[in-house]
Write a protein that holds these residues in place. Structure first.
Motif: not given
Length: 311
Positions: A139-146
């Motif tokens: 999650f720190a690298l791929d910018h998605v909310d969930a």
């Protein structure tokens, strides 16, 4: 986070650098941005003055990124993509915000997408953006909310809520079943098996659950569910697939039970999100709605199974 302004170059400088780094040419960057070559050169030099180091090796009529320049270009490109995505998301839903969701391809297409109209009707101010993903990510690298996750509840650094469990069944085409007698578990050992790359041990676990341990299971390997189900429907072999993801093929008769031997696994589908997005309103509304959908689906399958057993 408090930004130190002297570490924030202007957007114009960053866009000029990104174009020059990507195209490896000040002249090509100038043409793309409708500027002159000398303007690009001045802007790159201004950025280098801020950074205190060269970004390019300048060799006669060519330019080449330094090693540090290559790393900086990757990070700047990611940052510009984030700004662009945020702007696009705002324009798409200026009143309620947007939700960027990573989904497993078949789960997204077969289970989630048909239900999303209900969420859109309930929350018309929220835009849901979908991206498919097979491999785990950060999650720190791929910018998605969930993200929709399948497996165990062991995603480090993420919050998770369970959605659905899964029952897998061995299926094949009617034509394949006519050519291969499949009355016993042992019979499945003697026919071509279709393997899913993301679950390489699925057949081994199924045979173990059926009290028929094996050591050598060969067969065709497919990299995703849809391709596996299509190969099975084409008579290529027996596939072990989640029942709720192939209901259409079962109803149309394209796939049938090779053997009435379902298996429930310990893994589940989860909705996962980074801790810092917990109170993000679009995510909160979507999470509550999705859990409700999963509960309704689970109840539907319980009723269907009880109805099947009554006949």
């Amino acid at each position: 986070m408090v930004f130190v302004r002297r570490f924030l170059p202007s957007m114009q400088l960053l866009c000029s650098f990104e174009a020059a780094a990507r195209l490896e040419s000040f002249t090509a960057a100038a043409a793309e941005l409708s500027l002159t070559q000398s303007a690009i050169s001045r802007q790159i030099r201004a950025l280098e003055d801020i950074l205190g180091s060269d970004l390019f090796h300048r060799e006669r009529q060519t330019v080449r990124l330094t090693r540090a320049g290559e790393a900086y270009a990757r990070e700047i490109r990611d940052a510009l993509n984030m700004v662009s995505a945020a702007t696009l998301g705002f324009r798409a839903s200026p009143r309620g915000g947007s939700l960027n969701l990573a989904v497993l391809p078949t789960f997204g297409a077969r289970w989630l997408a048909p239900r999303l109209r209900g969420f859109a009707d309930a929350f018309p101010e929220i835009t849901v953006n979908l991206t498919t993903r097979l491999a785990p990510f950060d999650f720190a690298l791929d910018h998605v909310d969930a993200a929709i996750h399948y497996g165990m509840e062991n995603w480090s650094g993420a919050r998770m809520v369970p959605l659905l469990s899964e029952v897998v069944i061995p299926v094949c085409s009617p034509e394949f079943a006519r050519r291969h007698p499949l009355g016993r578990i042992e019979d499945v050992l003697n026919v071509p098996l279709l393997h899913l790359a993301s679950r390489p041990d699925a057949w081994e676990r199924w045979f173990t659950a059926m009290h028929c341990p094996v050591t050598d299971l060969r067969g065709m390997v497919c990299d995703e569910f849809t391709l596996t189900s299509q190969a099975a429907a084409a008579g290529m072999g027996v596939a072990l697939l989640p029942r709720f993801l192939i209901e259409r093929e079962l109803q149309r008769g394209e796939l049938i039970l090779a053997l009435d031997a379902p298996m429930s696994g310990g893994e589940r589908y989860f909705l996962a999100w980074p801790a810092e997005r917990r109170d993000y309103a679009p995510l909160r509304h979507f999470r509550e709605w999705l859990v409700q959908q999963a509960e309704q689906d689970a109840l539907h399958h319980v009723v269907a199974e009880e109805s099947e057993r009554s006949f």
